[in-house]
Design a protein around this motif. Structure first.
Motif, PDB file in Angstrom:
ATOM      1  N   ALA A  86       0.711  -1.281  -0.210  1.00  0.00           N
ATOM      2  CA  ALA A  86       0.036  -0.210  -0.125  1.00  0.00           C
ATOM      3  C   ALA A  86       0.854   1.335   0.029  1.00  0.00           C
ATOM      4  O   ALA A  86       0.445   2.056  -0.691  1.00  0.00           O
ATOM      5  N   ALA A  87       1.972   1.253   0.816  1.00  0.00           N
ATOM      6  CA  ALA A  87       3.078   2.251   0.615  1.00  0.00           C
ATOM      7  C   ALA A  87       3.486   2.627  -0.721  1.00  0.00           C
ATOM      8  O   ALA A  87       3.684   3.894  -0.862  1.00  0.00           O
ATOM      9  N   GLY A  88       3.430   1.883  -1.643  1.00  0.00           N
ATOM     10  CA  GLY A  88       3.784   1.956  -2.994  1.00  0.00           C
ATOM     11  C   GLY A  88       2.682   2.296  -4.126  1.00  0.00           C
ATOM     12  O   GLY A  88       2.928   2.505  -5.294  1.00  0.00           O
ATOM     13  N   SER A  89       1.555   2.668  -3.488  1.00  0.00           N
ATOM     14  CA  SER A  89       0.483   2.684  -3.997  1.00  0.00           C
ATOM     15  C   SER A  89       0.338   4.176  -4.930  1.00  0.00           C
ATOM     16  O   SER A  89       0.943   5.189  -4.371  1.00  0.00           O
ATOM     17  N   ALA A  90      -0.145   4.017  -6.106  1.00  0.00           N
ATOM     18  CA  ALA A  90      -0.407   5.198  -6.888  1.00  0.00           C
ATOM     19  C   ALA A  90      -1.396   6.356  -6.534  1.00  0.00           C
ATOM     20  O   ALA A  90      -1.144   7.593  -6.587  1.00  0.00           O
ATOM     21  N   ASP A  91      -2.208   5.928  -5.248  1.00  0.00           N
ATOM     22  CA  ASP A  91      -3.094   7.047  -4.742  1.00  0.00           C
ATOM     23  C   ASP A  91      -2.383   7.347  -3.572  1.00  0.00           C
ATOM     24  O   ASP A  91      -2.083   6.535  -2.529  1.00  0.00           O
ATOM     25  N   PRO A  92      -1.870   8.691  -3.559  1.00  0.00           N
ATOM     26  CA  PRO A  92      -1.437   9.286  -2.428  1.00  0.00           C
ATOM     27  C   PRO A  92      -1.921   8.965  -1.156  1.00  0.00           C
ATOM     28  O   PRO A  92      -1.254   9.006   0.130  1.00  0.00           O
ATOM     29  N   ARG A  93      -3.309   9.044  -1.018  1.00  0.00           N
ATOM     30  CA  ARG A  93      -3.826   8.862   0.218  1.00  0.00           C
ATOM     31  C   ARG A  93      -3.654   7.700   0.946  1.00  0.00           C
ATOM     32  O   ARG A  93      -3.301   7.447   1.913  1.00  0.00           O
ATOM     33  N   VAL A  94      -3.679   6.449  -0.079  1.00  0.00           N
ATOM     34  CA  VAL A  94      -3.366   5.058   0.326  1.00  0.00           C
ATOM     35  C   VAL A  94      -2.083   4.843   0.827  1.00  0.00           C
ATOM     36  O   VAL A  94      -1.693   4.382   1.920  1.00  0.00           O
ATOM     37  N   GLY A  95      -1.144   5.399  -0.070  1.00  0.00           N
ATOM     38  CA  GLY A  95       0.371   5.398   0.158  1.00  0.00           C
ATOM     39  C   GLY A  95       0.721   6.074   1.384  1.00  0.00           C
ATOM     40  O   GLY A  95       1.445   5.497   2.176  1.00  0.00           O
ATOM     41  N   LEU A  96       0.307   7.381   1.605  1.00  0.00           N
ATOM     42  CA  LEU A  96       0.653   7.957   2.878  1.00  0.00           C
ATOM     43  C   LEU A  96       0.113   7.475   4.234  1.00  0.00           C
ATOM     44  O   LEU A  96       0.901   7.510   5.332  1.00  0.00           O
ATOM     45  N   ARG A  97      -1.109   6.919   4.226  1.00  0.00           N
ATOM     46  CA  ARG A  97      -1.540   6.260   5.448  1.00  0.00           C
ATOM     47  C   ARG A  97      -1.118   5.047   5.551  1.00  0.00           C
ATOM     48  O   ARG A  97      -0.552   4.762   6.940  1.00  0.00           O
TER      49      ARG A  97
END
Length: 78
Positions: A10-21
């Motif tokens: 999830a930390a590598g997600s293209a969605d910044p909200r998902v990645g940052l959480r």
């Protein structure tokens, strides 16, 4: 291990909200693990220098961060 693996993905997600959480959750997990292992090392008689060397930080840095903490009982030692 699945939760940690999921968080890393999830930390590598293209969605910044998902990645940052995921990054925040991983940071909290790592801090807790560091606290546990520093307390474990101190209970086993390790010096601040030995701990610093293992964490690849300065002795002063690890001492400042952890010296005020009361060593926690490892729940596995029951």
């Amino acid at each position: 291990m699945t939760e940690a693996t999921d968080l890393a993905a999830a930390a590598g997600s293209a969605d910044p909200r998902v990645g940052l959480r995921a990054v925040v959750t991983l940071r909290r997990l790592l801090e807790g693990l560091e606290n546990l292992q520093v307390a474990n090392a101190r209970r086993k008689g390790w010096s601040w220098q030995e701990i610093a060397d293992a964490l690849e930080v300065t002795r002063q840095g690890v001492h400042k961060k952890h010296a005020g903490r009361v060593p926690m009982q490892d729940p596995r030692e029951g």
